[in-house]
Design a protein around this motif. Structure first.
Motif, PDB file in Angstrom:
ATOM      1  N   MET A   1      41.384  41.549  33.942  1.00  0.00           N
ATOM      2  CA  MET A   1      42.279  42.414  33.177  1.00  0.00           C
ATOM      3  C   MET A   1      42.427  43.750  33.909  1.00  0.00           C
ATOM      4  O   MET A   1      41.574  44.618  33.829  1.00  0.00           O
ATOM      5  CB  MET A   1      41.717  42.647  31.774  1.00  0.00           C
ATOM      6  N   THR A   2      43.510  43.930  34.651  1.00  0.00           N
ATOM      7  CA  THR A   2      43.670  45.145  35.439  1.00  0.00           C
ATOM      8  C   THR A   2      43.906  46.377  34.581  1.00  0.00           C
ATOM      9  O   THR A   2      43.729  47.501  35.051  1.00  0.00           O
ATOM     10  CB  THR A   2      44.847  44.990  36.425  1.00  0.00           C
ATOM     11  N   GLU A   3      44.264  46.167  33.307  1.00  0.00           N
ATOM     12  CA  GLU A   3      44.465  47.349  32.472  1.00  0.00           C
ATOM     13  C   GLU A   3      43.153  48.059  32.165  1.00  0.00           C
ATOM     14  O   GLU A   3      43.141  49.179  31.664  1.00  0.00           O
ATOM     15  CB  GLU A   3      45.172  46.969  31.158  1.00  0.00           C
ATOM     16  N   ARG A   4      42.010  47.410  32.475  1.00  0.00           N
ATOM     17  CA  ARG A   4      40.703  48.020  32.243  1.00  0.00           C
ATOM     18  C   ARG A   4      40.360  49.040  33.322  1.00  0.00           C
ATOM     19  O   ARG A   4      39.331  49.702  33.242  1.00  0.00           O
ATOM     20  CB  ARG A   4      39.619  46.928  32.209  1.00  0.00           C
ATOM     21  N   ILE A   5      41.196  49.149  34.349  1.00  0.00           N
ATOM     22  CA  ILE A   5      40.867  50.029  35.468  1.00  0.00           C
ATOM     23  C   ILE A   5      42.147  50.597  36.070  1.00  0.00           C
ATOM     24  O   ILE A   5      43.196  49.945  36.062  1.00  0.00           O
ATOM     25  CB  ILE A   5      40.055  49.252  36.525  1.00  0.00           C
ATOM     26  N   ASP A   6      42.084  51.817  36.564  1.00  0.00           N
ATOM     27  CA  ASP A   6      43.226  52.484  37.168  1.00  0.00           C
ATOM     28  C   ASP A   6      43.132  52.324  38.682  1.00  0.00           C
ATOM     29  O   ASP A   6      42.402  53.054  39.355  1.00  0.00           O
ATOM     30  CB  ASP A   6      43.223  53.963  36.770  1.00  0.00           C
ATOM     31  N   LEU A   7      43.880  51.370  39.231  1.00  0.00           N
ATOM     32  CA  LEU A   7      43.769  51.069  40.651  1.00  0.00           C
ATOM     33  C   LEU A   7      44.355  52.166  41.539  1.00  0.00           C
ATOM     34  O   LEU A   7      44.152  52.151  42.749  1.00  0.00           O
ATOM     35  CB  LEU A   7      44.441  49.734  40.958  1.00  0.00           C
ATOM     36  N   SER A   8      45.059  53.128  40.947  1.00  0.00           N
ATOM     37  CA  SER A   8      45.521  54.264  41.744  1.00  0.00           C
ATOM     38  C   SER A   8      44.347  55.155  42.159  1.00  0.00           C
ATOM     39  O   SER A   8      44.481  55.988  43.053  1.00  0.00           O
ATOM     40  CB  SER A   8      46.548  55.086  40.961  1.00  0.00           C
ATOM     41  N   LYS A   9      43.192  54.950  41.516  1.00  0.00           N
ATOM     42  CA  LYS A   9      41.966  55.696  41.845  1.00  0.00           C
ATOM     43  C   LYS A   9      40.986  54.831  42.635  1.00  0.00           C
ATOM     44  O   LYS A   9      39.785  55.068  42.617  1.00  0.00           O
ATOM     45  CB  LYS A   9      41.286  56.186  40.565  1.00  0.00           C
ATOM     46  N   SER A  10      41.493  53.813  43.339  1.00  0.00           N
ATOM     47  CA  SER A  10      40.598  52.856  43.986  1.00  0.00           C
ATOM     48  C   SER A  10      39.618  53.514  44.953  1.00  0.00           C
ATOM     49  O   SER A  10      38.502  53.025  45.143  1.00  0.00           O
ATOM     50  CB  SER A  10      41.415  51.791  44.731  1.00  0.00           C
ATOM     51  N   ASP A  11      40.023  54.634  45.574  1.00  0.00           N
ATOM     52  CA  ASP A  11      39.126  55.278  46.535  1.00  0.00           C
ATOM     53  C   ASP A  11      37.911  55.915  45.870  1.00  0.00           C
ATOM     54  O   ASP A  11      37.003  56.406  46.560  1.00  0.00           O
ATOM     55  CB  ASP A  11      39.882  56.313  47.375  1.00  0.00           C
ATOM     56  N   GLN A  12      37.867  55.890  44.532  1.00  0.00           N
ATOM     57  CA  GLN A  12      36.699  56.369  43.799  1.00  0.00           C
ATOM     58  C   GLN A  12      35.791  55.206  43.363  1.00  0.00           C
ATOM     59  O   GLN A  12      34.711  55.435  42.820  1.00  0.00           O
ATOM     60  CB  GLN A  12      37.130  57.155  42.549  1.00  0.00           C
ATOM     61  N   TYR A  13      36.230  53.985  43.589  1.00  0.00           N
ATOM     62  CA  TYR A  13      35.545  52.811  43.061  1.00  0.00           C
ATOM     63  C   TYR A  13      34.794  52.040  44.144  1.00  0.00           C
ATOM     64  O   TYR A  13      35.039  52.205  45.337  1.00  0.00           O
ATOM     65  CB  TYR A  13      36.562  51.857  42.411  1.00  0.00           C
ATOM     66  N   THR A  14      33.923  51.168  43.671  1.00  0.00           N
ATOM     67  CA  THR A  14      33.215  50.226  44.546  1.00  0.00           C
ATOM     68  C   THR A  14      33.811  48.831  44.360  1.00  0.00           C
ATOM     69  O   THR A  14      34.005  48.379  43.235  1.00  0.00           O
ATOM     70  CB  THR A  14      31.716  50.193  44.203  1.00  0.00           C
ATOM     71  N   LEU A  15      34.090  48.174  45.468  1.00  0.00           N
ATOM     72  CA  LEU A  15      34.558  46.793  45.470  1.00  0.00           C
ATOM     73  C   LEU A  15      33.394  45.897  45.891  1.00  0.00           C
ATOM     74  O   LEU A  15      32.785  46.126  46.940  1.00  0.00           O
ATOM     75  CB  LEU A  15      35.718  46.636  46.451  1.00  0.00           C
ATOM     76  N   SER A  16      33.068  44.912  45.080  1.00  0.00           N
ATOM     77  CA  SER A  16      32.038  43.931  45.433  1.00  0.00           C
ATOM     78  C   SER A  16      32.659  42.543  45.423  1.00  0.00           C
ATOM     79  O   SER A  16      33.232  42.119  44.411  1.00  0.00           O
ATOM     80  CB  SER A  16      30.861  43.990  44.451  1.00  0.00           C
ATOM     81  N   ILE A  17      32.541  41.852  46.533  1.00  0.00           N
ATOM     82  CA  ILE A  17      33.109  40.512  46.701  1.00  0.00           C
ATOM     83  C   ILE A  17      31.966  39.514  46.819  1.00  0.00           C
ATOM     84  O   ILE A  17      31.010  39.745  47.574  1.00  0.00           O
ATOM     85  CB  ILE A  17      33.994  40.450  47.953  1.00  0.00           C
ATOM     86  N   ARG A  18      32.068  38.408  46.097  1.00  0.00           N
ATOM     87  CA  ARG A  18      31.040  37.355  46.156  1.00  0.00           C
ATOM     88  C   ARG A  18      31.683  36.074  46.669  1.00  0.00           C
ATOM     89  O   ARG A  18      32.682  35.603  46.119  1.00  0.00           O
ATOM     90  CB  ARG A  18      30.438  37.112  44.774  1.00  0.00           C
ATOM     91  N   LEU A  19      31.090  35.523  47.720  1.00  0.00           N
ATOM     92  CA  LEU A  19      31.571  34.290  48.326  1.00  0.00           C
ATOM     93  C   LEU A  19      30.546  33.187  48.125  1.00  0.00           C
ATOM     94  O   LEU A  19      29.368  33.360  48.446  1.00  0.00           O
ATOM     95  CB  LEU A  19      31.825  34.490  49.829  1.00  0.00           C
ATOM     96  N   SER A  20      30.983  32.060  47.597  1.00  0.00           N
ATOM     97  CA  SER A  20      30.096  30.940  47.318  1.00  0.00           C
ATOM     98  C   SER A  20      30.871  29.638  47.443  1.00  0.00           C
ATOM     99  O   SER A  20      32.101  29.613  47.267  1.00  0.00           O
ATOM    100  CB  SER A  20      29.513  31.064  45.908  1.00  0.00           C
ATOM    101  N   ALA A  21      30.169  28.550  47.717  1.00  0.00           N
ATOM    102  CA  ALA A  21      30.810  27.238  47.730  1.00  0.00           C
ATOM    103  C   ALA A  21      31.321  26.857  46.354  1.00  0.00           C
ATOM    104  O   ALA A  21      32.161  25.966  46.211  1.00  0.00           O
ATOM    105  CB  ALA A  21      29.830  26.187  48.243  1.00  0.00           C
ATOM    106  N   ASP A  22      30.826  27.531  45.298  1.00  0.00           N
ATOM    107  CA  ASP A  22      31.277  27.282  43.934  1.00  0.00           C
ATOM    108  C   ASP A  22      32.577  28.011  43.612  1.00  0.00           C
ATOM    109  O   ASP A  22      33.203  27.744  42.583  1.00  0.00           O
ATOM    110  CB  ASP A  22      30.209  27.728  42.924  1.00  0.00           C
ATOM    111  N   GLY A  23      32.977  28.949  44.467  1.00  0.00           N
ATOM    112  CA  GLY A  23      34.161  29.753  44.201  1.00  0.00           C
ATOM    113  C   GLY A  23      33.910  31.200  44.581  1.00  0.00           C
ATOM    114  O   GLY A  23      32.766  31.625  44.740  1.00  0.00           O
ATOM    115  N   PHE A  24      34.976  31.954  44.742  1.00  0.00           N
ATOM    116  CA  PHE A  24      34.882  33.368  45.070  1.00  0.00           C
ATOM    117  C   PHE A  24      35.108  34.203  43.804  1.00  0.00           C
ATOM    118  O   PHE A  24      35.665  33.723  42.812  1.00  0.00           O
ATOM    119  CB  PHE A  24      35.939  33.771  46.104  1.00  0.00           C
TER     120      PHE A  24
END
Length: 271
Positions: A1-24
């Motif tokens: 739900m992108t409405e939960r976050i203001d992506l115009s402020k992305s440079d203030q946020y942390t991005l965490s990506i998880r990669l797995s054989a079960d899915g990303f």
């Protein structure tokens, strides 16, 4: 739900990506707290290589093209090995890794130094995937998915005066982490097909480490069904508990999302 976050402020946020054989999956959140949190799973093509899936993921996911304050890359795999910090040397990284795991071509060996548990986790990632991710996120930190679990659960295991075993359940594998008041005793990931496999590995580790059925504790985590496993284990172990993420992580925004993996929650809590 992108409405939960203001992506115009992305440079203030942390991005965490998880990669797995079960899915990303990936999460975007404010490391300083607040209610800004976004989580999104991404299905993969099981017949394609990890690198091919990563290439598609990076090209098709608009949120990944934004600038972030910090980027974490979480690799879920069984190809890791823990090493006591006092035995670790950078120049011996490959040698230490392949002492415990079979050699494979076209992979890079990475490491996480874990201060809370006084240990190092060595893990591998295929070279092409590493190239794609490093080019896209040149400042990113790479983590084995087991690493934040070790850091979080090492501290968690110091509560009380007994030994604790933790099992994180995934669709096709189980992470088993054993501690004695913060000291890691065993860390391993096993492939599973059904609940009986989960039960077998847990009870085998419990027996091999000499845990006490009357006194020591087993804690089950993960977004897979746990009630059946709990019921299967209770005739053998007195203290079997299911970790409730909202209680465990102080009712954080991340803990309210059922789909978010326990290792990603652990990483967020250790930030």
């Amino acid at each position: 739900m992108t409405e939960r976050i203001d992506l115009s402020k992305s440079d203030q946020y942390t991005l965490s990506i998880r990669l797995s054989a079960d899915g990303f999956s990936f999460s975007i959140y404010n490391p300083l707290g607040g209610s800004d949190f976004y989580f999104q799973p991404y299905p993969i093509h099981t017949q394609h290589s990890l690198a091919a899936n990563v290439k598609s993921f990076l090209a098709e996911t608009e949120e990944l093209s934004l600038p972030y304050r910090q980027t974490n890359l979480l690799i879920h795999s069984s190809r890791y090995t823990p090493v006591p910090l006092e035995l670790y040397e950078d120049e011996q990284m490959d040698t230490l890794f392949y002492q415990n795991l079979p050699r494979q071509n076209n992979e890079v060996i990475l490491c996480n130094i874990l201060g809370r548990s006084n240990s190092v986790v060595l893990f591998s990632l295929d070279k092409l995937t590493h190239v794609f991710l490093s080019e896209k996120f040149p400042e990113a930190r790479f983590f084995a998915a087991i690493s934040p679990q070790i850091e979080y659960l090492a501290a968690r295991s110091k509560q009380g005066n007994n030994r604790k075993l933790f099992a994180n359940l995934h669709p096709a594998s189980i992470d088993v982490l054993a501690f004695d008041k913060g000291k890691p005793l065993l860390l391993n990931t096993y492939s599973i097909r059904e609940t009986a496999d989960q039960c077998y590995y847990i009870l085998n580790v419990w027996k091999e480490l000499g845990y006490d059925q009357e006194r020591d504790e087993l804690h089950l985590a993960g977004n897979q069904p746990k009630k059946e496993l709990q019921q299967m284990l209770q005739p053998y172990l007195r203290h079997v508990y299911i970790i409730n993420p909202q209680a465990e992580f102080n009712d954080s925004e991340a803990s309210r999302i059922e789909e978010i993996p326990f290792d990603m929650q652990s990483l967020i809590s250790c930030e």
